[in-house]
Design a protein around this motif. Structure first.
Motif, PDB file in Angstrom:
ATOM      1  N   LEU A   8       0.847  -1.185   0.000  1.00 45.43           N
ATOM      2  CA  LEU A   8       0.000   0.000   0.000  1.00 45.43           C
ATOM      3  C   LEU A   8       0.889   1.244   0.000  1.00 45.43           C
ATOM      4  O   LEU A   8       0.751   2.122  -0.840  1.00 45.43           O
ATOM      5  N   MET A   9       1.790   1.290   0.959  1.00 44.53           N
ATOM      6  CA  MET A   9       2.725   2.412   1.003  1.00 44.53           C
ATOM      7  C   MET A   9       3.868   2.121   1.958  1.00 44.53           C
ATOM      8  O   MET A   9       3.722   1.359   2.912  1.00 44.53           O
ATOM      9  N   SER A  10       5.007   2.715   1.650  1.00 43.29           N
ATOM     10  CA  SER A  10       6.127   2.707   2.579  1.00 43.29           C
ATOM     11  C   SER A  10       5.881   3.816   3.603  1.00 43.29           C
ATOM     12  O   SER A  10       5.100   4.739   3.367  1.00 43.29           O
ATOM     13  N   GLY A  69       6.775  11.078   7.637  1.00 46.47           N
ATOM     14  CA  GLY A  69       5.363  10.840   7.347  1.00 46.47           C
ATOM     15  C   GLY A  69       5.113  11.033   5.866  1.00 46.47           C
ATOM     16  O   GLY A  69       5.825  11.780   5.197  1.00 46.47           O
ATOM     17  N   ASN A  70       4.135  10.348   5.338  1.00 47.99           N
ATOM     18  CA  ASN A  70       3.828  10.493   3.924  1.00 47.99           C
ATOM     19  C   ASN A  70       2.358  10.240   3.660  1.00 47.99           C
ATOM     20  O   ASN A  70       1.682   9.552   4.420  1.00 47.99           O
ATOM     21  N   ARG A 118      -6.015   9.477  -0.028  1.00 49.20           N
ATOM     22  CA  ARG A 118      -6.764   9.414   1.228  1.00 49.20           C
ATOM     23  C   ARG A 118      -5.991   8.720   2.345  1.00 49.20           C
ATOM     24  O   ARG A 118      -6.476   8.630   3.473  1.00 49.20           O
ATOM     25  N   PHE A 119      -4.826   8.230   2.040  1.00 53.66           N
ATOM     26  CA  PHE A 119      -4.041   7.431   2.990  1.00 53.66           C
ATOM     27  C   PHE A 119      -2.841   8.243   3.507  1.00 53.66           C
ATOM     28  O   PHE A 119      -2.117   8.848   2.725  1.00 53.66           O
ATOM     29  N   THR A 120      -2.665   8.215   4.818  1.00 54.00           N
ATOM     30  CA  THR A 120      -1.529   8.883   5.449  1.00 54.00           C
ATOM     31  C   THR A 120      -0.840   7.898   6.378  1.00 54.00           C
ATOM     32  O   THR A 120      -1.492   7.255   7.212  1.00 54.00           O
ATOM     33  N   ALA A 121       0.474   7.786   6.228  1.00 51.71           N
ATOM     34  CA  ALA A 121       1.253   6.901   7.093  1.00 51.71           C
ATOM     35  C   ALA A 121       2.213   7.741   7.920  1.00 51.71           C
ATOM     36  O   ALA A 121       2.762   8.725   7.426  1.00 51.71           O
ATOM     37  N   LEU A 141      -3.717   6.108   8.452  1.00 52.87           N
ATOM     38  CA  LEU A 141      -4.980   6.839   8.532  1.00 52.87           C
ATOM     39  C   LEU A 141      -5.654   6.783   7.177  1.00 52.87           C
ATOM     40  O   LEU A 141      -5.020   7.075   6.154  1.00 52.87           O
ATOM     41  N   ILE A 142      -6.904   6.413   7.170  1.00 53.78           N
ATOM     42  CA  ILE A 142      -7.678   6.384   5.930  1.00 53.78           C
ATOM     43  C   ILE A 142      -8.821   7.386   6.086  1.00 53.78           C
ATOM     44  O   ILE A 142      -9.663   7.255   6.979  1.00 53.78           O
ATOM     45  N   ARG A 143      -8.841   8.355   5.215  1.00 52.88           N
ATOM     46  CA  ARG A 143      -9.909   9.371   5.250  1.00 52.88           C
ATOM     47  C   ARG A 143     -10.964   9.038   4.220  1.00 52.88           C
ATOM     48  O   ARG A 143     -10.687   8.381   3.205  1.00 52.88           O
TER      49      ARG A 143
END
Lengths: 117, 112
Positions: free
Chosen positions: B47-49, B54-55, B59-62, B74-76
């Motif tokens: 999904l993401m590194s 932070g990145n 809609r996705f924040t890691a 975090l999924i908004r």
């Protein structure tokens, strides 16, 4: 090939049988991993190859499990004298280079689902 | 203590809501962190590194919190298609150790 290919997709074995699971990684990929995923759990590391060298086999649960990658491409995971607790999905994954250097390109195959009766 | 721990859920969240998962890791020397998504009876897909600063990807924040040794996702504005199991993964050290270690996964269901 375009992706990581695993065969067979499904395998039913009687307890005590030997099984062999095959993984064809993406062409040119140096690193190859095997994971075991039990129902409702995350993938558990089994072993890791860099080309033909098996650099880490610390995750193999017993000496009944053996993996090889003799020519640095196709890999086989062999399980001898299967037990019911071996029932799981066995996932193979490959990456172009070492994960630490090329951190985000680990590609998984669809897995081989082993059921031991 | 397991190397990587996640709340298995399930999280049942209404469509459009925001949802957050945490994942803790035990090895303070860990350098590389990832979130994978796994659909039912499918293989995990990246999904993401997770980077130190932070990145964000749509809609996705890691995020990474080294002091407390956890990563978050975090999924908004959640969509029905976000229903899946989310696996965090960590490479425990940076010295030739390629042992990508996964958590047990957090199961998310988005409810219409």
């Amino acid at each position: 090939g375009a992706g990581v290919s695993q065969s067979p997709r499904y395998k039913v074995a009687k307890r005590g049988q030997d099984v062999a699971l095959r993984c064809d990684p993406i062409s040119g990929h140096v690193s190859l991993f095997w994971y075991q995923q039990a129902l409702g759990q995350g993938p558990e590391f089994l072993t890791y190859f860099q080309n033909e060298a098996q650099l880490d086999k610390s995750g193999l649960p017993s000496d009944r499990f053996f993996a090889e990658r003799p020519e640095g491409s196709v890999s086989t995971l062999k399980i001898q004298r299967t037990q019911q607790e071996d029932s799981a999905v066995y996932l193979c994954a490959s990456s172009l280079d070492t994960l630490v250097l090329v951190a985000n390109v680990l590609t998984f195959g669809a897995g081989s689902r082993l059921t031991v009766l | 203590r397991k190397e990587v721990e996640q709340d298995p859920g399930p999280f049942n969240v209404p469509e459009g809501a925001t949802v957050a998962f945490n994942c803790t890791y035990s090895n303070s020397a860990s350098q590389s962190f990832f979130w994978y998504r796994q659909d039912c009876r499918k293989e995990p897909k990246l999904l993401m590194s997770v980077y130190s600063s932070g990145n964000e990807d749509g809609r996705f924040t890691a995020q990474l919190n080294r002091a407390s040794q956890y990563i978050s996702l975090l999924i908004r504005d959640s969509k029905l298609s976000d229903s899946a199991t989310y696996l965090c993964a960590v490479i425990p050290s940076n010295f030739g150790n390629e042992k990508l270690t996964f958590g047990t996964g957090t199961r998310l269901t988005i409810i219409p």
